[in-house]
Design an enzyme around this catalytic site. Structure first.
Site, mmCIF file in Angstrom:
data_model
loop_
_atom_site.group_PDB
_atom_site.id
_atom_site.type_symbol
_atom_site.label_atom_id
_atom_site.label_comp_id
_atom_site.label_asym_id
_atom_site.label_seq_id
_atom_site.Cartn_x
_atom_site.Cartn_y
_atom_site.Cartn_z
ATOM 1 N N LYS A 119 -25.519 -8.649 16.544
ATOM 2 C CA LYS A 119 -24.671 -8.800 15.488
ATOM 3 C C LYS A 119 -23.570 -9.649 15.821
ATOM 4 O O LYS A 119 -22.928 -10.471 14.875
ATOM 5 C CB LYS A 119 -24.198 -7.514 14.843
ATOM 6 C CG LYS A 119 -25.227 -6.654 13.904
ATOM 7 C CD LYS A 119 -24.438 -5.464 13.319
ATOM 8 C CE LYS A 119 -25.701 -4.642 12.576
ATOM 9 N NZ LYS A 119 -26.931 -4.437 13.291
ATOM 10 N N GLU A 203 -14.623 -3.874 12.965
ATOM 11 C CA GLU A 203 -14.551 -4.880 11.690
ATOM 12 C C GLU A 203 -13.696 -4.257 10.728
ATOM 13 O O GLU A 203 -13.466 -2.978 10.583
ATOM 14 C CB GLU A 203 -15.689 -5.100 11.019
ATOM 15 C CG GLU A 203 -16.632 -6.214 11.566
ATOM 16 C CD GLU A 203 -17.719 -6.429 10.698
ATOM 17 O OE1 GLU A 203 -18.530 -7.429 11.003
ATOM 18 O OE2 GLU A 203 -18.274 -5.784 9.874
ATOM 19 N N ARG A 295 -36.960 -10.658 8.343
ATOM 20 C CA ARG A 295 -38.286 -10.066 8.269
ATOM 21 C C ARG A 295 -38.343 -9.863 6.861
ATOM 22 O O ARG A 295 -37.408 -10.160 5.830
ATOM 23 C CB ARG A 295 -38.425 -8.543 8.758
ATOM 24 C CG ARG A 295 -37.087 -7.731 8.483
ATOM 25 C CD ARG A 295 -37.258 -6.501 8.627
ATOM 26 N NE ARG A 295 -36.169 -5.528 8.767
ATOM 27 C CZ ARG A 295 -35.562 -5.155 7.518
ATOM 28 N NH1 ARG A 295 -36.265 -5.295 6.353
ATOM 29 N NH2 ARG A 295 -34.461 -4.445 7.397
#
Length: 481
Positions: A119, A203, A295
């Protein structure tokens, strides 16, 4: 680029996504190979594949042992592997291992799987190509002192996320500084337990956001298109429950910029195959990239419904080296689609996963209704896997029509023997805010207290009704009718 024709696909997965890939292969006249654990021996996908092979061992680990899976693929003559979603689908080592053994991996390049599986790295990469990201750490953090310094700098509320995982695990929202220490410890321990690493990043937390994702598709020739956006805001414990395409209340200017930025980023990064970029859109219509899934998504179905594009078949064609069959200007969006995830879980007991034998299974149908499911009468839902047993998809030409169709289809869908979340879905599609397209990621948190009692009532009502019908049928049989 030379195309490589795929003749036999091994599906390294189970459940409804295995069945979905089997169906795509059949339409392409490609042989399908299914692998299954001892627990999954009676799975409907096992019966429908052209070939099926038992994997002996732990019922979860057998789907994660990629060296054994590749060895089997070679043994049975499969020249490609489709990973589905979950399990090995975002494992870069698995993708590379397939390539090293001359097996086509139906998915992105290993380097892109690795990039977006990290990430931190993906956030830096997306920022570099001009996509807005949330303020916060650029490197994983393990030390609490460093973490709290970052939190103070960006200001509370903040969110702690597992750097090497997803699905809501290792995630905590911290609204006050005095709560940070305990929350950070809990998040990192949970991340280590589920993903093997406790690294986290911090975050800025966006309050009351909408969760919007963009479906992209890119071939090996440099062509990139988007297939529009989906609204995945209706969630419980960071797990998606209902998905919608397109988002019913997204500002058109925001939509256009989201789609443009997503497509441009994938072109600049040289991405291949299908993928989904996920964003948060705040109350002022600012959007921020949060992650990318390399995916096929569970909710790819609703994008297929409004575009007519078969996403799974497209993945296979791209893996063969074929160019995209359609360019951006050829994509026509029509109407709205809703997907309801049907889970075996108990509304009366905190929605904990349920297992056991299905005693009644009456599926919905009719115009505009699609059901991707593995349930049937006498199917035993195991305890070992995700609780989702199917996906109900409805499509209509306008928002009001698709909501009414969802109500009708959910009323037709009867499962007994085990508790499911179907009654919850029935409540959602009758809710006034939902009918008006007004929802964000806090929707279910606010609505559940009013939904729960009605859901329990519906379950009991269904059971009573079916017992009554069974009694009538028995009486008629006794009379020779």
């Amino acid at each position: 680029m030379d195309a490589r024709k795929i003749t036999k696909v091994l599906i390294a997965n189970r459940g409804e996504i295995a069945l979905r890939v089997i169906r795509a292969c059949k339409e392409l006249e490609i042989k399908s190979v299914c692998v299954f654990s001892t627990i999954d021996a009676n799975g409907v996908w096992v019966r429908k594949a052209d070939e099926s092979y038992l994997l002996k061992g732990d019922p979860i680990q057998v789907y994660l042992d990629y060296k054994n899976i590749v060895a089997l693929a070679i043994e049975v003559g499969a020249d490609a592997i489709h990973p589905g979603y979950g399990f090995l689908s975002e494992n870069a080592d698995f993708a590379q291992y397939c390539i090293d053994h001359d097996i086509a991996f139906i998915g992105p390049k290993p380097e892109h799987i690795a990039l977006f599986g990290d990430k931190m790295a993906s956030k830096i990469a997306m920022k570099a190509v001009g996509v807005p990201v949330l303020g916060g750490t650029d490197q994983p953090i393990l030390e609490i002192d460093a973490a709290i310094r970052v939190a103070r700098e960006i200001g509370f509320p903040v969110i702690i996320k597992a750097a090497f995982g997803g699905g809501g695990k290792g995630m905590r929202i911290v609204k006050k500084e005095e709560e940070f220490g305990a929350m950070f410890e809990a998040a990192t321990k949970e991340a280590e337990r589920f993903f093997g690493r406790g690294d986290a990043f911090i975050e800025k937390y966006v309050q009351n956001p909408r969760h919007i994702e963009v479906q992209v598709m890119a071939d090996k020739c440099g062509n990139v298109i988007h297939l529009g956006e989906r609204d995945c805001s209706i969630q419980r414990r960071h797990q998606k429950v209902v998905e919608i395409a397109p988002s019913p209340r997204l500002n058109p200017k925001v939509r256009n910029e989201l789609l443009r930025a997503s497509k441009k980023a994938m072109f600049k990064l040289g991405y291949e195959s299908v993928g989904t970029l996920e964003y948060l859109v705040d109350e002022d219509d600012n959007f921020f990239f949060i992650e990318m899934n390399t995916r096929v998504q569970v909710e790819h179905t609703i994008t297929e419904a409004i575009t007519g594009i078969d996403i799974v078949q497209s993945m296979i064609r791209i893996a063969e080296g074929e160019p995209l069959p359609t360019m951006q200007e050829d994509i026509k969006f029509r109407g709205y689609a809703i997907e309801c995830r049907i889970n075996a879980e108990d509304p009366k007991n905190g929605f904990i996963p349920s297992s056991g034998r299905i005693t009644t299974y009456l599926s919905p149908g009719g115009p505009g209704v699609r059901l991707d499911a593995i349930g049937f009468k006498d199917y035993v839902v195991p305890t070992n896997y995700d609780s989702m047993i199917g996906k109900l998809i409805v499509v209509g030409i306008d928002w009001d029509g698709v909501v009414r169709k969802a109500r009708r289809a959910l009323d037709e869908f009867i499962i007994s023997g085990i508790p499911t979340n179907i009654p919850l879905h029935r409540q959602i599609v009758r809710d006034e805010d939902f009918k008006n397209g007004i929802f964000n990621t806090t929707y279910l948190d606010k609505k559940l207290p009013t939904f729960t009692l009605d859901a329990i009532h519906d379950i009991e009502e269904d059971e009573i009704k079916h017992e009554h019908i069974a009694a009538i049928v028995a009486a008629l049989k006794n009379q020779g009718l």
